[in-house]
Write an enzyme that holds these catalytic residues in place. Structure first.
Site, PDB file in Angstrom:
ATOM      1  CB  CYS A   2      -0.893   0.015   1.237  1.00 50.83           C
ATOM      2  SG  CYS A   2      -1.922   1.507   1.350  1.00 50.83           S
ATOM      3  CD  GLU A 105      -2.024  -1.468  -4.089  1.00 50.16           C
ATOM      4  OE1 GLU A 105      -1.227  -1.381  -5.049  1.00 50.16           O
ATOM      5  OE2 GLU A 105      -1.660  -1.585  -2.903  1.00 50.16           O
TER       6      GLU A 105
END
Length: 226
Positions: A2, A105
């Site tokens: 992340c 993402e």
């Protein structure tokens, strides 16, 4: 991994969500493209109340020789928190919440990667499980830093990336913050993939790939049919 997220609410909304009732000493503003190395808003519990403040993203353990380690510690895998020296002590007694309302993402490989914004269907603020520590430089400067705990992706995120941040259920937040709780098994039981059926994802502009881009256009849905 992340490596980017958003927190686009007002400071008042953050304070209300986390029961913070004192003046927060920070120059807070909504963020549409939070990146490692930046100061991020985080919640810690001081034994009596929640405290909202800033930590630098990229954890520097108190024993580190220099701060370069922060480039390698923006994420901490939930499965190995008790094994990694950089995270072991923080997992036991220095846990925090990192408020967010979405994360990014990239889907695909090579130059064809498409950034995706991932969030709760409710569009509510959620709490990412974090760890923190305070490091003192050779010159005596104190730097408080944090890392994002990640877990295996749920069914929704798995189509985009193999990992995702640990999103804690609201009822689990107090347990995660409570420094009196040190049982690794009990804490690890909180670090599960968030249910996919409560989340959504949509494509956004490649502008989010540049940390200098931090405005509302970063979160606008991209029509890939055009």
């Amino acid at each position: 991994m992340c490596g980017r997220y958003t927190i686009t609410v007002t400071l008042e909304e953050l304070m209300l969500r986390y029961d913070v009732y004192y003046k927060v000493p920070s120059k807070y503003s909504p963020k549409y493209n939070v990146a490692p190395g930046q100061l991020v808003m985080a919640i810690v519990y001081d034994g009596e109340k929640n405290r909202l403040g800033e930590l630098r993203w990229g954890l520097i353990p108190e024993w580190a020789k220099d701060e370069k380690i922060a480039y390698q510690t923006i994420n901490a895998r939930a499965e190995s928190l008790t094994d990694k020296p950089a995270f072991r002590t923080s997992f036991q007694r220095k846990r925090c919440l990192i408020p967010a309302d979405s994360f990014y993402e990239w889907k695909g490989k090579g130059k064809q990667k498409q950034p995706m914004r991932i969030m709760l269907k409710s569009k509510n603020i959620f709490s990412i499980a974090g760890l923190y520590d305070t490091w003192v430089s050779p010159e005596g400067t104190r730097i408080s830093t944090c890392t994002v705990v990640t877990t295996a992706a749920n069914e929704l995120v798995a189509d985009i990336h193999e990992r995702m941040p640990v999103i804690l259920r609201p009822e689990s937040e107090a347990t995660w913050l409570d420094r009196r709780i040190t049982n690794a098994e009990a804490l690890s039981s909180l670090l599960k993939p968030y249910p996919a059926d409560e989340m959504l994802a949509y494509p956004v502009s490649s502008r989010v790939g540049n940390v200098r881009n931090d405005d509302e256009s970063c979160v606008e849905e991209l029509n890939l049919l055009l």
